[in-house]
Design a protein around this motif. Structure first.
Motif, PDB file in Angstrom:
ATOM      1  N   VAL A 145      -1.636  -2.423  -3.330  1.00  0.00           N
ATOM      2  CA  VAL A 145      -1.191  -1.131  -2.801  1.00  0.00           C
ATOM      3  C   VAL A 145      -0.393  -1.437  -1.535  1.00  0.00           C
ATOM      4  CG1 VAL A 145      -1.952   1.041  -1.752  1.00  0.00           C
ATOM      5  CG2 VAL A 145      -3.204   0.080  -3.716  1.00  0.00           C
ATOM      6  N   VAL A 146       0.828  -0.930  -1.497  1.00  0.00           N
ATOM      7  CA  VAL A 146       1.707  -1.229  -0.361  1.00  0.00           C
ATOM      8  C   VAL A 146       2.343   0.048   0.178  1.00  0.00           C
ATOM      9  CG1 VAL A 146       3.795  -2.478   0.376  1.00  0.00           C
ATOM     10  CG2 VAL A 146       2.251  -3.520  -1.300  1.00  0.00           C
ATOM     11  N   GLY A 147       2.377   0.170   1.480  1.00  0.00           N
ATOM     12  CA  GLY A 147       3.142   1.226   2.164  1.00  0.00           C
ATOM     13  C   GLY A 147       4.008   0.560   3.219  1.00  0.00           C
ATOM     14  N   LEU A 148       5.254   1.007   3.364  1.00  0.00           N
ATOM     15  CA  LEU A 148       6.166   0.343   4.297  1.00  0.00           C
ATOM     16  C   LEU A 148       6.471   1.228   5.503  1.00  0.00           C
ATOM     17  CD1 LEU A 148       8.788  -1.224   1.842  1.00  0.00           C
ATOM     18  CD2 LEU A 148       6.743  -2.283   2.789  1.00  0.00           C
ATOM     19  N   GLU A 149       6.508   0.596   6.660  1.00  0.00           N
ATOM     20  CA  GLU A 149       6.995   1.262   7.876  1.00  0.00           C
ATOM     21  C   GLU A 149       8.285   0.541   8.257  1.00  0.00           C
ATOM     22  OE1 GLU A 149       3.451   2.232  10.734  1.00  0.00           O
ATOM     23  OE2 GLU A 149       2.880   0.574   9.439  1.00  0.00           O
ATOM     24  N   VAL A 170       8.266   6.054   7.519  1.00  0.00           N
ATOM     25  CA  VAL A 170       6.973   5.622   6.975  1.00  0.00           C
ATOM     26  C   VAL A 170       6.851   6.085   5.525  1.00  0.00           C
ATOM     27  CG1 VAL A 170       4.466   5.749   7.274  1.00  0.00           C
ATOM     28  CG2 VAL A 170       5.969   5.882   9.282  1.00  0.00           C
ATOM     29  N   SER A 171       6.482   5.155   4.634  1.00  0.00           N
ATOM     30  CA  SER A 171       6.303   5.546   3.228  1.00  0.00           C
ATOM     31  C   SER A 171       4.834   5.813   2.934  1.00  0.00           C
ATOM     32  CB  SER A 171       6.811   4.448   2.285  1.00  0.00           C
ATOM     33  OG  SER A 171       5.776   3.513   2.014  1.00  0.00           O
ATOM     34  N   GLU A 172       4.581   6.562   1.888  1.00  0.00           N
ATOM     35  CA  GLU A 172       3.225   6.721   1.363  1.00  0.00           C
ATOM     36  C   GLU A 172       2.807   5.395   0.725  1.00  0.00           C
ATOM     37  OE1 GLU A 172       1.150   9.732   1.051  1.00  0.00           O
ATOM     38  OE2 GLU A 172       2.447  10.116   2.763  1.00  0.00           O
ATOM     39  N   PRO A 173       1.502   5.158   0.571  1.00  0.00           N
ATOM     40  CA  PRO A 173       1.082   3.899  -0.084  1.00  0.00           C
ATOM     41  C   PRO A 173       1.287   3.973  -1.601  1.00  0.00           C
ATOM     42  CG  PRO A 173      -0.839   5.169   0.633  1.00  0.00           C
ATOM     43  CD  PRO A 173       0.353   5.934   1.078  1.00  0.00           C
ATOM     44  N   ASN A 231       2.413  -2.795   4.901  1.00  0.00           N
ATOM     45  CA  ASN A 231       0.955  -2.605   4.857  1.00  0.00           C
ATOM     46  C   ASN A 231       0.486  -2.943   3.453  1.00  0.00           C
ATOM     47  OD1 ASN A 231       0.109  -0.995   7.497  1.00  0.00           O
ATOM     48  ND2 ASN A 231       2.155  -0.385   6.860  1.00  0.00           N
ATOM     49  N   VAL A 232      -0.469  -3.877   3.370  1.00  0.00           N
ATOM     50  CA  VAL A 232      -0.876  -4.394   2.060  1.00  0.00           C
ATOM     51  C   VAL A 232      -2.396  -4.321   1.915  1.00  0.00           C
ATOM     52  CG1 VAL A 232      -0.858  -6.425   0.541  1.00  0.00           C
ATOM     53  CG2 VAL A 232       1.048  -6.040   2.114  1.00  0.00           C
ATOM     54  N   SER A 233      -2.856  -3.815   0.772  1.00  0.00           N
ATOM     55  CA  SER A 233      -4.273  -3.934   0.444  1.00  0.00           C
ATOM     56  C   SER A 233      -4.390  -4.218  -1.049  1.00  0.00           C
ATOM     57  CB  SER A 233      -5.036  -2.651   0.809  1.00  0.00           C
ATOM     58  OG  SER A 233      -4.583  -1.572   0.022  1.00  0.00           O
ATOM     59  N   PHE A 284      -8.690   2.991  -2.293  1.00  0.00           N
ATOM     60  CA  PHE A 284      -7.880   1.995  -1.580  1.00  0.00           C
ATOM     61  C   PHE A 284      -8.761   1.044  -0.782  1.00  0.00           C
ATOM     62  CE2 PHE A 284      -3.959   4.982  -1.101  1.00  0.00           C
ATOM     63  CZ  PHE A 284      -3.603   4.691  -2.402  1.00  0.00           C
ATOM     64  N   GLY A 285      -8.346  -0.208  -0.711  1.00  0.00           N
ATOM     65  CA  GLY A 285      -9.053  -1.188   0.105  1.00  0.00           C
ATOM     66  C   GLY A 285      -8.545  -1.159   1.541  1.00  0.00           C
ATOM     67  N   ARG A 343      -6.468  -2.354   4.654  1.00  0.00           N
ATOM     68  CA  ARG A 343      -5.122  -2.937   4.651  1.00  0.00           C
ATOM     69  C   ARG A 343      -4.875  -3.843   5.838  1.00  0.00           C
ATOM     70  NH1 ARG A 343      -4.238   2.085   7.243  1.00  0.00           N
ATOM     71  NH2 ARG A 343      -2.776   1.968   8.990  1.00  0.00           N
ATOM     72  N   LYS A 378      -6.107  -4.784  14.554  1.00  0.00           N
ATOM     73  CA  LYS A 378      -5.357  -3.523  14.593  1.00  0.00           C
ATOM     74  C   LYS A 378      -5.920  -2.573  15.647  1.00  0.00           C
ATOM     75  CE  LYS A 378      -2.724  -0.173  13.014  1.00  0.00           C
ATOM     76  NZ  LYS A 378      -1.278  -0.181  13.105  1.00  0.00           N
TER      77      LYS A 378
HETATM   78  P1  ADP Z   1      -0.971   3.596  11.376  1.00  0.00           P
HETATM   79  O1  ADP Z   1      -0.645   4.797  12.176  1.00  0.00           O
HETATM   80  O2  ADP Z   1      -2.219   2.922  11.779  1.00  0.00           O
HETATM   81  O3  ADP Z   1       0.168   2.640  11.253  1.00  0.00           O
HETATM   82  P2  ADP Z   1      -0.632   5.099   8.951  1.00  0.00           P
HETATM   83  O4  ADP Z   1      -1.634   6.001   8.346  1.00  0.00           O
HETATM   84  O5  ADP Z   1       0.534   5.712   9.603  1.00  0.00           O
HETATM   85  O6  ADP Z   1      -1.361   4.114   9.905  1.00  0.00           O
HETATM   86  O7  ADP Z   1      -0.151   4.166   7.785  1.00  0.00           O
HETATM   87  C1  ADP Z   1       0.805   3.228   8.000  1.00  0.00           C
HETATM   88  C2  ADP Z   1       1.288   2.708   6.663  1.00  0.00           C
HETATM   89  O8  ADP Z   1       0.239   2.121   5.923  1.00  0.00           O
HETATM   90  C3  ADP Z   1       1.899   3.746   5.757  1.00  0.00           C
HETATM   91  O9  ADP Z   1       3.116   3.233   5.263  1.00  0.00           O
HETATM   92  C4  ADP Z   1       0.876   3.916   4.646  1.00  0.00           C
HETATM   93  O10 ADP Z   1       1.499   4.208   3.415  1.00  0.00           O
HETATM   94  C5  ADP Z   1       0.251   2.567   4.586  1.00  0.00           C
HETATM   95  N1  ADP Z   1      -1.137   2.542   4.094  1.00  0.00           N
HETATM   96  C6  ADP Z   1      -2.125   3.385   4.431  1.00  0.00           C
HETATM   97  N2  ADP Z   1      -3.264   3.027   3.797  1.00  0.00           N
HETATM   98  C7  ADP Z   1      -2.987   1.919   3.058  1.00  0.00           C
HETATM   99  C8  ADP Z   1      -3.781   1.080   2.205  1.00  0.00           C
HETATM  100  N3  ADP Z   1      -5.060   1.258   1.991  1.00  0.00           N
HETATM  101  N4  ADP Z   1      -3.131   0.035   1.619  1.00  0.00           N
HETATM  102  C9  ADP Z   1      -1.835  -0.193   1.831  1.00  0.00           C
HETATM  103  N5  ADP Z   1      -1.059   0.559   2.637  1.00  0.00           N
HETATM  104  C10 ADP Z   1      -1.625   1.617   3.247  1.00  0.00           C
END
Ligand code: ADP
Ligand code: MG
Length: 483
Positions: free
Chosen positions: A15-19, A164-167, A206-208, A216-217, A219, A272
């Motif tokens: 599961v990946v979300g990108l900032e 910021v993307s959704e995961p 962001n990787v889990s 979700f695990g 990250r 973190k």
């Molecule tokens: P933060 O403010 O601590 O950076 P956010 O909630 O804004 O946290 O999330 C940052 C990024 O992490 C987003 O792109 C989101 O999609 C991604 N993310 C959130 N949860 C997970 C997860 N369990 N695994 C992978 N990516 C995640």
């Protein structure tokens, strides 16, 4: 796409979300009038605001606000009429204010969407969570000798859009597609130049990992991945590292990691921080940002046709495959070149010639389409010379090579070098008659087995320097030998 890791305890998915931090293409900084030009002498583009001098007052740059809204519209996102700048407090040697002005609870852009064009021609939407405006920090320079660290504040205060993307990403290659598409949209909009080498576009991944169907695990965030190639490698390495830990009974600590591109691995940078560690609060020097009523509408009216719409139009208007259309619209300049060439020649052929021949030559020469020695109009003319029978496909490739070298127009090259295709059947017939008379053995062979009639075609091509029209040659050979 679905990408998995087979472990000892079963299948894992990622599961990946990108900032993404995208530097706004603006000549002045977000809260000061200092310049932003890349590569200037250190500390020559620093105002008292950027240096964190006591008593300085930030003034928001309206142009940067406009670019953030433009980007939000390009991502089909909600634009928030009211947003708030807050102080994110932390210490860095290259952060003289002691805080970064960012947006937190009320970003300027809310939920949107980015469409991935998958290799199999399908599309996959990835959610955009938000886009907010914030200041960049300065730069610490550790490698100038003298046992000292130097600070360059030129970058301090430069406007960044954090997107910021959704995961929603499930495959390392999808992360690369996401980055490419985002870069393409930003460049179409003109809001960020997308130059990763100069740091105008940076990606935190962001990787889990989890077993399919599970929640979700935990990250880890990999900071500042600065090339498309490294995005996939960093994510893949990190996912395997996490699977190894989980399978040997460990737990994942949420932390920030760095990707070492030389070793190809990630390593821990710091655990973190939680949001409360930053003590966010609204910046008392800045009023909430309120957009005037027609502000968004006015920007909307100036949006260019974006890659998704252009790709769809290329498919219906020119009959291109989704793959070809996708390649041609990725860069605005390429799509404009294509449309100009297609106006002069056959649209499908134009696509093929640009994607295979032109891109091939440009790559070899290390050039981009904007400095192509062959103009779009000339490529179109070359295609029309194939269409009207002046050139065979083979001759056209030779002419193309000369065009690339000299920059000359195709008709001029054909004229000066006598490269016209011979369609004069009388001339071709004479050559074939002579071949038949001189080669009775070959005649017998071909008559027994018409599949090898190509020998005659080859000979005629040789005799004419490749200029005979192969279709005409085949026809005459077949007729004369009674095939
Ligand atoms: P933060 O403010 O601590 O950076 P956010 O909630 O804004 O946290 O999330 C940052 C990024 O992490 C987003 O792109 C989101 O999609 C991604 N993310 C959130 N949860 C997970 C997860 N369990 N695994 C992978 N990516 C995640
Ligand atoms: Mg974050």
């Amino acid at each position: 796409m679905s990408w998995t890791i087979e472990g000892n305890t079963g299948t894992w998915e990622i599961v990946v979300g990108l900032e993404v931090h995208a530097q706004v293409s603006s000549q002045a900084k977000l809260f000061s009038g200092a310049a932003t030009a890349y590569g200037a002498e250190p500390n020559t583009q620093v105002s008292p605001v950027d240096a964190g001098m006591p008593g300085m007052l930030p003034v928001v740059n309206a142009y940067c606000v406009e670019q953030a809204v433009r980007t939000g519209l390009g991502l089909k996102a909600e634009i928030n009429k009211v947003s708030v700048f807050e102080r994110k407090n932390y210490f860095y040697p290259d952060l003289p204010q002691g805080y970064q002005i960012s947006q937190y609870q009320h970003p300027i852009v809310g939920k949107g969407e980015l469409i991935l064009d998958m290799p199999d021609g399908t599309q996959r939407p990835i959610g955009i969570t938000r886009l907010h405006l914030e200041q960049d920090a300065g730069k610490s320079i550790h490698d100038q000798g003298h046992d000292t660290t130097l600070i360059d504040l030129n970058r301090s205060g430069v406007a960044l859009m954090e997107i910021v993307s959704e995961p929603d990403i499930r495959d390392p290659e999808e992360a690369v597609l996401y980055m490419r598409k985002l870069r393409s949209i930003l460049r179409y909009l003109g809001t960020c130049d997308g130059n990763m080498e100069e740091g105008s576009l940076r990606c935190d991944a962001n990787v889990s990992v989890r077993k399919p169907g599970q929640p979700f695990g935990t990250r880890c965030e990999i900071k500042n991945v600065n090339s498309m190639r490294f995005v996939a490698r960093a994510i893949e390495y990190e996912a395997r590292r996490q699977v190894d830990i989980l399978e040997s009974g460990g737990v994942i600590e949420q932390e920030t990691r760095l990707f070492d591109s030389v070793k190809g691995e990630t390593r821990s940078m710091r655990s973190k921080e939680e949001a409360h560690d930053y003590r966010y609060f609204p910046d008392p020097d800045l009023l909430p940002l309120e957009l005037p009523d027609d502000f968004v509408e006015q920007i909307k009216a100036t949006l260019p046709e974006l890659p998704d719409e252009k790709r769809a139009r290329f498919m219906t208007e020119y009959g291109l495959s989704s793959y070809d259309a996708g390649v041609l619209v990725a860069e605005r300049e390429t799509s404009e070149y294509y449309e100009e060439a297609a106006r002069h020649g056959d649209p499908k052929q134009a696509a093929n010639w640009i994607i295979t021949e032109l891109f091939g030559q440009l790559n070899k020469a290390g050039k981009s389409i904007t400095d192509s020695p062959i103009s779009a109009a000339d490529l179109g003319k070359l295609l029309s010379l194939i269409k009207d029978g002046t050139l065979s496909g083979r001759l056209a490739k030779d002419v193309f090579a000369i065009m690339f070298e000299t920059g000359d127009a195709p008709d001029k090259i054909v004229e000066e070098r006598g490269m016209k295709q011979v369609t004069d059947t009388g001339a071709i017939e004479a050559i074939i008659d002579k071949l038949i008379a001189d080669n009775p053995g070959q005649v017998a062979t071909v008559q027994k087995n018409p599949k090898v009639a190509g020998w005659f075609t080859g000979q005629v091509m040789k005799a004419t320097g490749g200029k005979a029209n192969p279709g005409v040659v085949n026809e005459i050979v077949a007729k004369k030998l009674g095939l």
